[in-house]
Design a protein around this motif. Structure first.
Motif, short mmCIF file in Angstrom:
data_model
loop_
_atom_site.label_atom_id
_atom_site.label_comp_id
_atom_site.label_asym_id
_atom_site.label_seq_id
_atom_site.Cartn_x
_atom_site.Cartn_y
_atom_site.Cartn_z
N ARG A 1 10.57 4.50 1.34
CA ARG A 1 11.40 3.41 1.87
C ARG A 1 11.89 2.47 0.77
O ARG A 1 12.64 1.53 1.04
N GLY A 2 11.44 2.70 -0.47
CA GLY A 2 11.88 1.87 -1.59
C GLY A 2 11.20 0.51 -1.65
O GLY A 2 11.66 -0.38 -2.36
N LEU A 3 10.08 0.36 -0.98
CA LEU A 3 9.43 -0.95 -0.92
C LEU A 3 8.78 -1.36 -2.23
O LEU A 3 8.58 -2.55 -2.48
N THR A 4 8.45 -0.40 -3.09
CA THR A 4 7.83 -0.75 -4.37
C THR A 4 8.85 -1.37 -5.33
O THR A 4 8.46 -1.93 -6.36
N GLU A 5 10.13 -1.26 -4.99
CA GLU A 5 11.19 -1.85 -5.82
C GLU A 5 12.01 -2.88 -5.06
O GLU A 5 12.96 -3.44 -5.61
N ALA A 6 11.68 -3.13 -3.81
CA ALA A 6 12.49 -3.98 -2.94
C ALA A 6 12.28 -5.46 -3.23
O ALA A 6 11.31 -5.86 -3.87
N ASP A 7 13.20 -6.27 -2.72
CA ASP A 7 13.09 -7.72 -2.86
C ASP A 7 11.98 -8.25 -1.94
O ASP A 7 11.54 -7.58 -1.01
N ARG B 1 0.86 -1.19 0.00
CA ARG B 1 0.00 0.00 0.00
C ARG B 1 0.89 1.22 0.00
O ARG B 1 1.68 1.43 0.91
N THR B 2 0.77 2.03 -1.04
CA THR B 2 1.59 3.24 -1.14
C THR B 2 0.84 4.48 -0.68
O THR B 2 1.44 5.41 -0.16
N GLN B 3 -0.47 4.47 -0.83
CA GLN B 3 -1.28 5.63 -0.44
C GLN B 3 -1.37 5.68 1.09
O GLN B 3 -1.76 4.72 1.74
N GLY B 4 -0.97 6.81 1.65
CA GLY B 4 -1.06 6.98 3.09
C GLY B 4 0.03 6.27 3.88
O GLY B 4 -0.08 6.14 5.09
N THR B 5 1.07 5.79 3.19
CA THR B 5 2.20 5.15 3.87
C THR B 5 3.49 5.74 3.32
O THR B 5 3.48 6.50 2.35
N ASP B 6 4.61 5.35 3.92
CA ASP B 6 5.91 5.80 3.45
C ASP B 6 6.61 4.72 2.60
O ASP B 6 7.82 4.70 2.47
N ALA B 7 5.81 3.84 2.00
CA ALA B 7 6.36 2.71 1.25
C ALA B 7 7.27 3.14 0.10
O ALA B 7 8.34 2.56 -0.10
N LYS B 8 6.86 4.15 -0.65
CA LYS B 8 7.69 4.61 -1.77
C LYS B 8 9.00 5.19 -1.27
O LYS B 8 10.06 4.90 -1.82
#
Length: 114
Positions: free
Chosen positions: A69-75, A60-67
């Motif tokens: 933190r690089g989680l959308t590209e992470a292993d 979930r990218t909306q409302g989180t710090d996922a982008k």
């Protein structure tokens, strides 16, 4: 048919998927409010594997710090670890039946596994 939904009652897409499931007489439904009762790392890995998607596709990218933190590209391991540490990172709703798993965005995706 048995079905499990990893549900967030504050999410309109999750509520729509839940409504679809509740509207069927042939469904034995389990509702898991994953923010209160998060799935294990192993369960998350199994859900994404059965859905045919990488865990980063379920972040979930909306409302989180996922982008940030690089989680959308992470292993996979890094993403699963982050989701277990903070279940708000799990995109919803995930629905599992004997026919498979779908991230029900849009909610109509649920029809593929019913």
């Amino acid at each position: 048919m048995k079905a499990t939904i990893w549900h967030n009652p504050g999410c309109s897409k999750s509520r729509a998927a839940l409504e679809t499931l509740q509207g069927r007489d042939d469904i034995e439904l389990t509702v898991v409010q994953y923010l209160k009762d998060p799935p294990s790392r192993e369960k998350l890995a199994q859900l994404y594997r059965d859905a045919g998607m990488a865990p980063r596709e379920g972040v979930r990218t909306q409302g989180t710090d996922a982008k940030e933190r690089g989680l959308t590209e992470a292993d996979d391991a890094s993403v699963l670890d982050a989701m277990v540490a903070d279940s708000r990172l799990i995109e919803r709703p995930l629905v599992e039946t004997e026919k498979g798993v779908r991230l029900c965005r849009p909610p109509e995706a649920i029809l593929e596994i019913l």
